[in-house]
Design a protein around this motif. Structure first.
Motif, short mmCIF file in Angstrom:
data_model
loop_
_atom_site.label_atom_id
_atom_site.label_comp_id
_atom_site.label_asym_id
_atom_site.label_seq_id
_atom_site.Cartn_x
_atom_site.Cartn_y
_atom_site.Cartn_z
N ILE A 1 -11.89 42.88 2.19
CA ILE A 1 -11.18 42.57 0.95
C ILE A 1 -11.41 43.72 -0.02
N SER A 2 -10.30 44.28 -0.50
CA SER A 2 -10.39 45.38 -1.47
C SER A 2 -10.07 44.85 -2.85
N LEU A 3 -10.92 45.17 -3.79
CA LEU A 3 -10.71 44.76 -5.18
C LEU A 3 -10.69 46.01 -6.04
N PRO A 4 -9.47 46.51 -6.33
CA PRO A 4 -9.37 47.78 -7.07
C PRO A 4 -9.94 47.67 -8.48
N THR A 5 -10.40 48.79 -8.98
CA THR A 5 -10.99 48.82 -10.32
C THR A 5 -10.00 48.37 -11.39
N SER A 6 -8.71 48.52 -11.14
CA SER A 6 -7.71 48.14 -12.13
C SER A 6 -7.70 46.65 -12.44
N ILE A 7 -8.23 45.83 -11.54
CA ILE A 7 -8.26 44.38 -11.81
C ILE A 7 -9.68 43.85 -11.99
N THR B 1 -15.11 26.90 1.47
CA THR B 1 -14.82 28.10 0.69
C THR B 1 -16.07 28.95 0.55
N TRP B 2 -15.92 30.23 0.83
CA TRP B 2 -16.98 31.21 0.58
C TRP B 2 -16.57 31.99 -0.67
N TYR B 3 -17.52 32.23 -1.55
CA TYR B 3 -17.29 33.00 -2.76
C TYR B 3 -17.99 34.34 -2.61
N LEU B 4 -17.21 35.41 -2.62
CA LEU B 4 -17.76 36.75 -2.51
C LEU B 4 -17.92 37.31 -3.91
N HIS B 5 -19.12 37.78 -4.21
CA HIS B 5 -19.46 38.23 -5.56
C HIS B 5 -19.48 39.76 -5.62
N PHE B 6 -18.49 40.31 -6.28
CA PHE B 6 -18.42 41.75 -6.53
C PHE B 6 -19.23 42.02 -7.80
N LYS C 1 -19.38 49.67 -8.33
CA LYS C 1 -19.45 50.64 -7.23
C LYS C 1 -18.90 50.07 -5.92
N ILE C 2 -18.90 48.75 -5.81
CA ILE C 2 -18.42 48.10 -4.58
C ILE C 2 -16.94 47.77 -4.75
N GLN C 3 -16.11 48.42 -3.96
CA GLN C 3 -14.67 48.16 -4.03
C GLN C 3 -14.17 47.35 -2.85
N ASP C 4 -14.91 47.38 -1.74
CA ASP C 4 -14.52 46.63 -0.55
C ASP C 4 -15.64 45.70 -0.13
N ALA C 5 -15.28 44.44 0.10
CA ALA C 5 -16.23 43.49 0.68
C ALA C 5 -15.89 43.36 2.15
N ARG C 6 -16.92 43.36 2.96
CA ARG C 6 -16.74 43.21 4.41
C ARG C 6 -17.52 42.00 4.88
N VAL C 7 -16.82 41.14 5.63
CA VAL C 7 -17.44 39.94 6.18
C VAL C 7 -17.19 39.95 7.68
N THR C 8 -18.26 39.78 8.45
CA THR C 8 -18.15 39.88 9.90
C THR C 8 -18.30 38.51 10.56
N HIS C 9 -17.78 38.43 11.78
CA HIS C 9 -17.91 37.24 12.63
C HIS C 9 -17.30 35.99 11.99
N VAL C 10 -16.07 36.14 11.48
CA VAL C 10 -15.39 35.02 10.84
C VAL C 10 -13.98 34.86 11.41
N PRO D 1 -27.48 39.02 3.54
CA PRO D 1 -26.68 40.17 3.96
C PRO D 1 -26.29 40.16 5.44
N GLU D 2 -26.58 39.08 6.14
CA GLU D 2 -26.34 39.05 7.59
C GLU D 2 -24.88 39.30 7.97
N GLN D 3 -23.95 38.72 7.22
CA GLN D 3 -22.53 38.84 7.57
C GLN D 3 -21.68 39.51 6.50
N SER D 4 -22.26 39.88 5.38
CA SER D 4 -21.47 40.43 4.28
C SER D 4 -22.24 41.50 3.53
N ASN D 5 -21.50 42.47 3.00
CA ASN D 5 -22.12 43.52 2.21
C ASN D 5 -22.20 43.18 0.73
#
Length: 103
Positions: A84-90, A40-45, A49-58, A27-31
């Motif tokens: 990065i926002s991932l709406p519930t519709s997708i 490539t970094w893969y962000l796992h939603f 409940k999580i609609q926005d992923a936040r990555v810092t220091h990139v 969790p150091e740089q991402s929620n």
């Protein structure tokens, strides 16, 4: 068997985000959980409940896409912070993986 079919389909489009990938800066740089393969970094939603992923220091990414479809995902970038926002519709209801390519 229906759930196994869903899992098989997920591995088909997003398996590279797990198999052969390393753990990333979570969790150091991402929620959200992050796995890494080369540039490539893969962000796992993993939760609806999580609609926005936040990555810092990139740095600014070269590409951000939904692994399941290959479609671009909108993002904002400001002062070394990526959102990065991932709406519930997708959302699929499974682990939705967003691939962030840096170069």
């Amino acid at each position: 068997y229906a759930r196994l079919s869903e899992l098989k389909a997920w591995v088909g489009h997003s398996g590279e985000s797990v198999f052969g990938a390393d753990g990333g800066p979570w969790p150091e740089q991402s929620n959200v959980p992050v796995t890494v393969r080369a540039d490539t970094w893969y962000l796992h939603f993993t939760s609806a409940k999580i609609q926005d992923a936040r990555v810092t220091h990139v740095k600014r990414p070269a590409e951000v896409k939904l692994q399941r479809t290959g479609e671009p995902v909108p993002f904002s970038y400001k002062k070394d912070n990526l959102t990065i926002s991932l709406p519930t519709s997708i959302r699929s209801g499974l682990d939705d993986v967003v691939a962030v390519t840096w170069s």
